[in-house]
Write an enzyme that holds these catalytic residues in place. Sequence first.
Site, PDB file in Angstrom:
ATOM      1  N   TYR A 204      -8.747   9.654   9.730  1.00  0.00           N
ATOM      2  CA  TYR A 204      -8.047  10.009   8.486  1.00  0.00           C
ATOM      3  C   TYR A 204      -8.901  11.088   7.816  1.00  0.00           C
ATOM      4  O   TYR A 204     -10.062  10.833   7.474  1.00  0.00           O
ATOM      5  CB  TYR A 204      -7.940   8.801   7.549  1.00  0.00           C
ATOM      6  CG  TYR A 204      -6.980   7.721   8.002  1.00  0.00           C
ATOM      7  CD1 TYR A 204      -7.336   6.790   8.978  1.00  0.00           C
ATOM      8  CD2 TYR A 204      -5.712   7.615   7.440  1.00  0.00           C
ATOM      9  CE1 TYR A 204      -6.458   5.799   9.390  1.00  0.00           C
ATOM     10  CE2 TYR A 204      -4.826   6.617   7.838  1.00  0.00           C
ATOM     11  CZ  TYR A 204      -5.205   5.720   8.806  1.00  0.00           C
ATOM     12  OH  TYR A 204      -4.333   4.731   9.205  1.00  0.00           O
ATOM     13  N   LYS A 300       0.911   0.205   6.468  1.00  0.00           N
ATOM     14  CA  LYS A 300       1.292  -1.149   6.031  1.00  0.00           C
ATOM     15  C   LYS A 300       2.778  -1.486   6.199  1.00  0.00           C
ATOM     16  O   LYS A 300       3.138  -2.663   6.193  1.00  0.00           O
ATOM     17  CB  LYS A 300       0.951  -1.334   4.546  1.00  0.00           C
ATOM     18  CG  LYS A 300      -0.503  -1.441   4.257  1.00  0.00           C
ATOM     19  CD  LYS A 300      -1.051  -2.791   4.679  1.00  0.00           C
ATOM     20  CE  LYS A 300      -2.492  -2.683   5.058  1.00  0.00           C
ATOM     21  NZ  LYS A 300      -2.899  -3.307   6.258  1.00  0.00           N
TER      22      LYS A 300
END
Length: 394
Positions: A204, A300
Amino acid sequence: MRTQVGIIGAGPAGLLLSHLLHLRGIESVVLEARSRGEIESTIRAGVLEQGTMDLLNEAGLGARMQAEGAVHHGFELAFEGQRRRIALTELTGHSITVYAQHEVIKDLVAARVAAYGALKFGVTDVSLHNFDDAPGSTRPSVRYRHEGFEHELECDFIIGCDGSQGVARGSMPQAVRHDYQRIYPFGWFGILVEAPPSAHELIYARHDRGFALISTRSPNVQRMYFQCDPKDSVDAWSDDRIWSELHARVDTLDGWQITEGRIFQKNIVGMRSFVSTPMQAGKLFLAGDAAHIVPPTGAKGMNLAVSDVRVLTAALQAFYEEGASDKLDRYTETALKRVWRAEHFSWWMTRMLHKLDDTSPFEQRLQVAELEHVTTSRAAATALAENYVGSVAV
Ligand code: FAD
Ligand code: DHB
């Protein structure tokens, strides 16, 4: 036609719910707007929390995931020309698995078909009726068109698993509904690349030009994303322009570079945070993206859909086996705890890693200070890792 549980939508939420109910002797019918081919080929999520994997394994759905998925014990945060590792397993005792959502969908559809589960593709004109709990009201029903004919499905409960654009949420009584929303002024440009992995773990990256994410699908196929204007056009991005943007955002000062390859898929997705409450009205329940959306930065969305389904399955089981409705009555309250935890985590990751239009150079330095903190303080790294693997207490 009659069944116990009528399920709208054959995404991860609807298919998994149908399969878990089947394993508990509860009958359901799944109604899906798209074709089997379409749902099995739409490219979306990639990261499964350990709890999601455990549930898929317990339900007998884990064979291909174990053979083809890749277990990751950490990921990297890239900023200021360097990469720092978050040691997920060392910090939390849990790992994640990278296994594409459409592969999960294939496994779920195969299991439903093998069990002769009622799964109807290509339905249209779905509408929901009689789900309020008013005394004397008739059984809930779902009306729909399939293969040119009108049908009515009577059921005890209707579960809306029809994603963010479905009909179920809009059927909730307006008087009780409250929506919370934040739309981000950026999107993600996603590509699939024929190439070996650039690194062992996901990266990331925060850069002054914007966010980027280096993920994987298999030893030969890689998944990469970079922050873009959500209104941008895929055609405006030649392969050369994509590679130069990714190199600028992710390559590190020590000379390490991402590995290029043939780009064979490009798409742009918008980003928002959204929660619709309550998740139940009478005999109608919502699960997954039908009730809530997170920006993909925290990985998520699919995991939350699975967590709703876990709560709902236990509640329906208690109802059918013991006649107890307390778990059903507490569904919104129970599910929303995890939902709001994930909403906060996804929003926080998004703000820490993206180029934000509403910030000054001061706040940009704060992003770097926060990245320094989460990669040097064991306490801060553990908090991030617990949220990422889904082991955080709620
Ligand atoms: P969906 O998957 O949207 O399924 C809903 C289904 O209902 C669809 O098949 C749809 O066709 C059907 N439907 C809609 N309307 C109707 C109707 N009227 N009648 C009948 N059927 C209908 N999540 C993660 O956990 N990890 C990640 O790494 C991750 N990365 C992501 C990356 C990207 C780029 C994107 C876009 C998403 C990502 N997500 C991730 C989010 C994840 O893909 C979703 O949260 C997940 O698909 C939600 O599952 P669902 O079953 O609730 O809804
Ligand atoms: C992937 C998607 C995500 O949103 C994420 O946070 C990590 C990985 C993926 O598609 O591989």
